[in-house]
Design a protein around this motif. Structure first.
Motif, short mmCIF file in Angstrom:
data_model
loop_
_atom_site.label_atom_id
_atom_site.label_comp_id
_atom_site.label_asym_id
_atom_site.label_seq_id
_atom_site.Cartn_x
_atom_site.Cartn_y
_atom_site.Cartn_z
N ASP A 93 -39.90 -52.90 25.46
CA ASP A 93 -40.12 -53.00 26.90
C ASP A 93 -41.55 -52.57 27.27
N GLY A 94 -42.33 -53.52 27.74
CA GLY A 94 -43.71 -53.24 28.10
C GLY A 94 -43.86 -52.65 29.49
N THR A 95 -42.81 -52.67 30.28
CA THR A 95 -42.91 -52.16 31.65
C THR A 95 -42.61 -50.68 31.74
N LEU A 96 -42.24 -50.06 30.64
CA LEU A 96 -41.97 -48.62 30.68
C LEU A 96 -43.26 -47.85 30.90
N ARG A 97 -43.22 -46.85 31.74
CA ARG A 97 -44.39 -46.02 32.00
C ARG A 97 -44.36 -44.85 31.03
N LEU A 98 -45.20 -44.89 30.02
CA LEU A 98 -45.19 -43.87 28.97
C LEU A 98 -46.19 -42.75 29.23
N ARG A 99 -47.22 -43.03 30.04
CA ARG A 99 -48.23 -42.01 30.39
C ARG A 99 -48.43 -41.99 31.89
N ARG A 100 -49.08 -40.93 32.36
CA ARG A 100 -49.41 -40.86 33.78
C ARG A 100 -50.38 -41.97 34.14
N GLN A 101 -50.24 -42.47 35.37
CA GLN A 101 -51.11 -43.54 35.81
C GLN A 101 -51.73 -43.18 37.15
N GLY A 102 -52.82 -43.76 37.47
CA GLY A 102 -53.46 -43.56 38.74
C GLY A 102 -54.62 -42.58 38.67
N PRO A 103 -55.22 -42.29 39.81
CA PRO A 103 -56.40 -41.41 39.84
C PRO A 103 -56.08 -39.98 39.44
N GLU A 104 -54.87 -39.52 39.67
CA GLU A 104 -54.50 -38.13 39.31
C GLU A 104 -54.45 -37.94 37.81
#
Length: 108
Positions: A93-104
């Motif tokens: 599954d490529g849609t899993l969020r494995l790391r934090r994302q965004g400016p934070e």
């Protein structure tokens, strides 16, 4: 007069009948001598060394009731399928969020 004697006799017999029913109801709850056996000496010892070798553990598998073997097989298949499913989901599954994302995520 005879009917009163018969009624009195029936009333006296009722406690005996209820006692008999109580004994029949609790008959299944008696302890058996098999459950009252002493603990094996091997388990009583407080030594730090291991009590069982691998071959002893394999021999102890013979004590498993045969009725539980199909249940064990079904559980093993279910746990294997769950592990496969989870592993595949995490890998594919490529849609899993494995790391934090965004400016934070860049601040830390």
């Amino acid at each position: 007069m005879q009917s009163t004697r018969m009624a009195a006799t029936m009333l006296r017999a009722q406690p005996a009948m209820s006692m008999l029913r109580a004994q029949q109801a609790t008959r299944g709850f008696r302890t058996s001598s098999r459950t009252m056996m002493p603990m094996p000496k091997q388990e009583q010892s407080g030594s730090a060394r291991p009590a069982h070798t691998v071959s002893q553990r394999i021999r102890s598998l013979k004590k498993i009731p045969p009725e539980l073997i199909p249940l064990g097989i079904v559980l093993a298949v279910a746990i294997g399928a769950a592990g496969y499913s989870l592993g595949r989901k995490l890998y594919v599954d490529g849609t899993l969020r494995l790391r934090r994302q965004g400016p934070e995520a860049n601040k830390h």
